[in-house]
Design a protein around this motif. Structure first.
Motif, PDB file in Angstrom:
ATOM      1  N   UNK A  30       2.864   7.303  21.270  1.00 43.56           N
ATOM      2  CA  UNK A  30       4.098   7.603  21.986  1.00 43.56           C
ATOM      3  C   UNK A  30       4.140   9.089  22.274  1.00 43.56           C
ATOM      4  N   UNK A  31       4.612   9.458  23.443  1.00 35.39           N
ATOM      5  CA  UNK A  31       4.736  10.878  23.776  1.00 35.39           C
ATOM      6  C   UNK A  31       6.041  11.437  23.212  1.00 35.39           C
ATOM      7  N   UNK A  32       6.065  12.731  23.091  1.00 37.68           N
ATOM      8  CA  UNK A  32       7.288  13.421  22.663  1.00 37.68           C
ATOM      9  C   UNK A  32       8.444  13.008  23.573  1.00 37.68           C
ATOM     10  N   UNK A  33       8.205  13.001  24.883  1.00 31.07           N
ATOM     11  CA  UNK A  33       9.269  12.680  25.845  1.00 31.07           C
ATOM     12  C   UNK A  33       9.822  11.276  25.622  1.00 31.07           C
ATOM     13  N   UNK A  34       8.936  10.299  25.348  1.00 26.94           N
ATOM     14  CA  UNK A  34       9.406   8.930  25.148  1.00 26.94           C
ATOM     15  C   UNK A  34      10.254   8.818  23.885  1.00 26.94           C
ATOM     16  N   UNK A  35       9.799   9.431  22.801  1.00 28.05           N
ATOM     17  CA  UNK A  35      10.556   9.380  21.548  1.00 28.05           C
ATOM     18  C   UNK A  35      11.910  10.069  21.723  1.00 28.05           C
ATOM     19  N   UNK A  36      11.920  11.221  22.373  1.00 26.38           N
ATOM     20  CA  UNK A  36      13.178  11.933  22.592  1.00 26.38           C
ATOM     21  C   UNK A  36      14.128  11.111  23.456  1.00 26.38           C
ATOM     22  N   UNK A  37      13.604  10.467  24.489  1.00 29.90           N
ATOM     23  CA  UNK A  37      14.442   9.624  25.349  1.00 29.90           C
ATOM     24  C   UNK A  37      15.082   8.510  24.549  1.00 29.90           C
ATOM     25  N   UNK A  38      14.317   7.840  23.700  1.00 33.10           N
ATOM     26  CA  UNK A  38      14.864   6.751  22.879  1.00 33.10           C
ATOM     27  C   UNK A  38      15.943   7.275  21.931  1.00 33.10           C
ATOM     28  N   UNK A  39      15.687   8.408  21.300  1.00 33.53           N
ATOM     29  CA  UNK A  39      16.666   8.961  20.362  1.00 33.53           C
ATOM     30  C   UNK A  39      17.946   9.352  21.102  1.00 33.53           C
ATOM     31  N   UNK A  40      17.804   9.977  22.247  1.00 28.61           N
ATOM     32  CA  UNK A  40      18.992  10.386  23.021  1.00 28.61           C
ATOM     33  C   UNK A  40      19.844   9.177  23.425  1.00 28.61           C
ATOM     34  N   UNK A  41      19.204   8.061  23.714  1.00 28.63           N
ATOM     35  CA  UNK A  41      19.946   6.853  24.094  1.00 28.63           C
ATOM     36  C   UNK A  41      20.858   6.370  22.977  1.00 28.63           C
ATOM     37  N   UNK A  42      20.426   6.509  21.743  1.00 26.66           N
ATOM     38  CA  UNK A  42      21.206   5.972  20.619  1.00 26.66           C
ATOM     39  C   UNK A  42      21.960   7.031  19.829  1.00 26.66           C
ATOM     40  N   UNK A  43      21.828   8.294  20.189  1.00 24.58           N
ATOM     41  CA  UNK A  43      22.478   9.341  19.391  1.00 24.58           C
ATOM     42  C   UNK A  43      23.636  10.003  20.126  1.00 24.58           C
ATOM     43  N   UNK A  44      24.247   9.295  21.034  1.00 23.42           N
ATOM     44  CA  UNK A  44      25.405   9.832  21.750  1.00 23.42           C
ATOM     45  C   UNK A  44      26.648   9.721  20.871  1.00 23.42           C
ATOM     46  N   UNK A  45      27.545  10.671  21.072  1.00 29.34           N
ATOM     47  CA  UNK A  45      28.797  10.641  20.323  1.00 29.34           C
ATOM     48  C   UNK A  45      29.605   9.436  20.787  1.00 29.34           C
ATOM     49  N   UNK A  46      30.231   8.753  19.868  1.00 31.61           N
ATOM     50  CA  UNK A  46      31.009   7.566  20.237  1.00 31.61           C
ATOM     51  C   UNK A  46      32.259   7.941  21.029  1.00 31.61           C
ATOM     52  N   UNK A  47      32.710   7.024  21.842  1.00 30.56           N
ATOM     53  CA  UNK A  47      33.911   7.251  22.622  1.00 30.56           C
ATOM     54  C   UNK A  47      35.174   6.841  21.891  1.00 30.56           C
ATOM     55  N   UNK A  48      35.010   6.385  20.671  1.00 32.69           N
ATOM     56  CA  UNK A  48      36.174   5.967  19.890  1.00 32.69           C
ATOM     57  C   UNK A  48      36.105   6.613  18.506  1.00 32.69           C
ATOM     58  N   UNK A  49      37.199   6.586  17.805  1.00 41.07           N
ATOM     59  CA  UNK A  49      37.261   7.141  16.453  1.00 41.07           C
ATOM     60  C   UNK A  49      36.444   6.276  15.504  1.00 41.07           C
ATOM     61  N   UNK A  50      35.605   6.930  14.714  1.00 44.59           N
ATOM     62  CA  UNK A  50      34.835   6.216  13.689  1.00 44.59           C
ATOM     63  C   UNK A  50      35.568   6.337  12.360  1.00 44.59           C
ATOM     64  N   UNK A  51      35.496   5.286  11.580  1.00 39.65           N
ATOM     65  CA  UNK A  51      36.172   5.260  10.286  1.00 39.65           C
ATOM     66  C   UNK A  51      35.156   5.229   9.160  1.00 39.65           C
ATOM     67  N   UNK A  52      35.515   5.831   8.040  1.00 40.42           N
ATOM     68  CA  UNK A  52      34.656   5.806   6.863  1.00 40.42           C
ATOM     69  C   UNK A  52      34.914   4.537   6.049  1.00 40.42           C
ATOM     70  N   UNK A  53      34.324   4.471   4.875  1.00 41.46           N
ATOM     71  CA  UNK A  53      34.451   3.271   4.034  1.00 41.46           C
ATOM     72  C   UNK A  53      35.864   3.038   3.525  1.00 41.46           C
ATOM     73  N   UNK A  54      36.727   4.057   3.654  1.00 39.60           N
ATOM     74  CA  UNK A  54      38.132   3.932   3.229  1.00 39.60           C
ATOM     75  C   UNK A  54      39.070   3.769   4.427  1.00 39.60           C
ATOM     76  N   UNK A  55      38.508   3.448   5.569  1.00 35.97           N
ATOM     77  CA  UNK A  55      39.260   3.290   6.819  1.00 35.97           C
ATOM     78  C   UNK A  55      39.960   4.570   7.255  1.00 35.97           C
ATOM     79  N   UNK A  56      39.383   5.718   6.881  1.00 36.36           N
ATOM     80  CA  UNK A  56      39.919   7.012   7.303  1.00 36.36           C
ATOM     81  C   UNK A  56      39.038   7.548   8.439  1.00 36.36           C
TER      82      UNK A  56
END
Length: 86
Positions: A30-56
């Protein structure tokens, strides 16, 4: 499930989930570019609030710190493709 049912199920998964890849089509390296592209696809900030294990809500600073740890500069120029086995 029959072989045909498994194949149909897998096909639906590939169509529905863009993070799924057919490992037979990737090749041995795999090339650096391909690995980076895959990571960028899944490492975007969520558009909604994320909660921890205590629902905070997880503080934005925590999410920002996680995002800054991606370290694209540590991805090698070429990486050997490998499967994860249990």
């Amino acid at each position: 499930m029959s072989r045909a049912q498994i194949d149909a199920h897998n096909q639906r998964m590939f169509e529905a989930d863009p993070s799924m890849y057919d490992l037979r089509c990737i090749g041995p390296t795999l090339s650096h570019a391909q690995v980076e592209t895959w990571i960028r696809k899944v490492s975007k900030m969520p558009g909604k609030t994320l909660l921890d294990e205590h629902d905070q809500p997880i503080p934005a600073a925590t999410l920002d710190a996680m995002a800054s740890n991606v370290a694209f500069d540590t991805i090698p120029a070429q990486a050997t493709a490998r499967s994860i086995t249990k």
